[in-house]
Design a protein around this motif. Structure first.
Motif, short mmCIF file in Angstrom:
data_model
loop_
_atom_site.label_atom_id
_atom_site.label_comp_id
_atom_site.label_asym_id
_atom_site.label_seq_id
_atom_site.Cartn_x
_atom_site.Cartn_y
_atom_site.Cartn_z
N MET A 1 0.85 -1.18 0.00
CA MET A 1 0.00 0.00 0.00
C MET A 1 0.89 1.24 0.00
O MET A 1 1.83 1.34 0.75
CB MET A 1 -0.88 0.02 1.24
N ALA A 2 0.56 2.18 -0.84
CA ALA A 2 1.30 3.43 -0.93
C ALA A 2 0.32 4.59 -0.80
O ALA A 2 -0.84 4.47 -1.18
CB ALA A 2 2.04 3.52 -2.25
N GLU A 3 0.80 5.68 -0.27
CA GLU A 3 -0.03 6.88 -0.13
C GLU A 3 0.25 7.82 -1.28
O GLU A 3 1.40 8.07 -1.62
CB GLU A 3 0.27 7.58 1.20
N LEU A 4 -0.79 8.34 -1.88
CA LEU A 4 -0.67 9.32 -2.95
C LEU A 4 -0.86 10.68 -2.30
O LEU A 4 -1.93 10.98 -1.79
CB LEU A 4 -1.72 9.06 -4.02
N LYS A 5 0.20 11.49 -2.31
CA LYS A 5 0.15 12.80 -1.66
C LYS A 5 0.03 13.91 -2.69
O LYS A 5 0.50 13.79 -3.82
CB LYS A 5 1.41 13.02 -0.82
N LEU A 6 -0.62 15.00 -2.27
CA LEU A 6 -0.77 16.16 -3.14
C LEU A 6 0.59 16.81 -3.32
O LEU A 6 1.27 17.12 -2.34
CB LEU A 6 -1.76 17.15 -2.52
N PRO A 7 1.02 17.03 -4.56
CA PRO A 7 2.32 17.67 -4.78
C PRO A 7 2.29 19.15 -4.39
O PRO A 7 1.23 19.71 -4.13
CB PRO A 7 2.55 17.50 -6.29
N ASP A 8 3.47 19.76 -4.39
CA ASP A 8 3.58 21.19 -4.10
C ASP A 8 2.78 21.96 -5.14
O ASP A 8 2.88 21.71 -6.34
CB ASP A 8 5.05 21.59 -4.15
N LEU A 9 1.95 22.88 -4.68
CA LEU A 9 1.06 23.61 -5.57
C LEU A 9 1.70 24.84 -6.22
O LEU A 9 1.10 25.46 -7.08
CB LEU A 9 -0.20 24.04 -4.81
N GLY A 10 2.87 25.21 -5.79
CA GLY A 10 3.54 26.36 -6.38
C GLY A 10 3.95 27.37 -5.32
O GLY A 10 3.67 27.21 -4.14
N ASP A 11 4.59 28.44 -5.78
CA ASP A 11 5.06 29.49 -4.88
C ASP A 11 3.90 30.16 -4.17
O ASP A 11 2.92 30.57 -4.79
CB ASP A 11 5.86 30.54 -5.66
N ASN A 12 4.02 30.30 -2.87
CA ASN A 12 3.05 31.00 -2.02
C ASN A 12 1.64 30.42 -2.08
O ASN A 12 0.69 31.09 -1.69
CB ASN A 12 3.00 32.49 -2.38
#
Length: 162
Positions: A1-12
């Motif tokens: 089982m692996a967790e799918l995480k939300l990536p970095d959305l950008g600066d600020n």
């Protein structure tokens, strides 16, 4: 089982609102495939999967606020999901007859008003992107309006507040 995480959305940009979930349990996804449609104060964007696999559980729904690094889904391996699905099936399958297809419904013609331009259809197997600003999307959500049912009057069928 692996967790799918939300990536970095950008600066600020620390958080966003989920506008659409593009995956469901049981789907097989590839790394880089869009899994969420997110809205920030300035833009609507798609969030890609950081890795591939079979979706075991989706942890977010439209309207949720998500932050960078938050777990949005749980991935399992395809072999274990296939084994679970095989175990759920009946030992003997009875041959089923196909249900007769209903006749197409007829729609009464509209009154002779100003004709509306046709909505361009979405390509087969793809979602139709709705040309509208984030502020218009938010207003439509607050008013309970489904933008898929609205034909924009602006260039390229863009939907605006006016």
């Amino acid at each position: 089982m692996a967790e799918l995480k939300l990536p970095d959305l950008g600066d600020n940009v620390t958080s966003a609102v989920v506008v659409g979930v593009l995956i469901k349990e049981g789907d097989t996804i590839a790394a880089g495939q869009p899994v969420l449609e997110l809205e920030t104060d300035k833009a609507v964007m798609e969030a890609p999967a950081s890795e591939g696999g079979t979706v075991s559980k989706v942890l977010v729904k439209p309207g949720d606020e998500v932050k960078s690094g938050q777990v949005i889904a749980v991935l399992g391996d395809a072999a274990s999901n296939a084994e679970k699905q095989e175990a759920k099936k009946e030992p003997e399958r009875k041959e089923e007859k196909a249900a007769p297809t209903p006749a197409p419904a007829t729609v009464p013609s509209a009154p002779a008003a100003a004709p509306r331009p046709p909505v361009p259809p979405a390509p087969a197997g793809q979602r139709r992107l709705i040309p509208a600003a984030p502020s218009v999307r938010r207003l439509a959500r607050e008013m309970g309006i489904n933008l898929l049912e609205v034909v924009g009057s602006g260039p390229a069928y863009r939907i605006s507040e006016n």
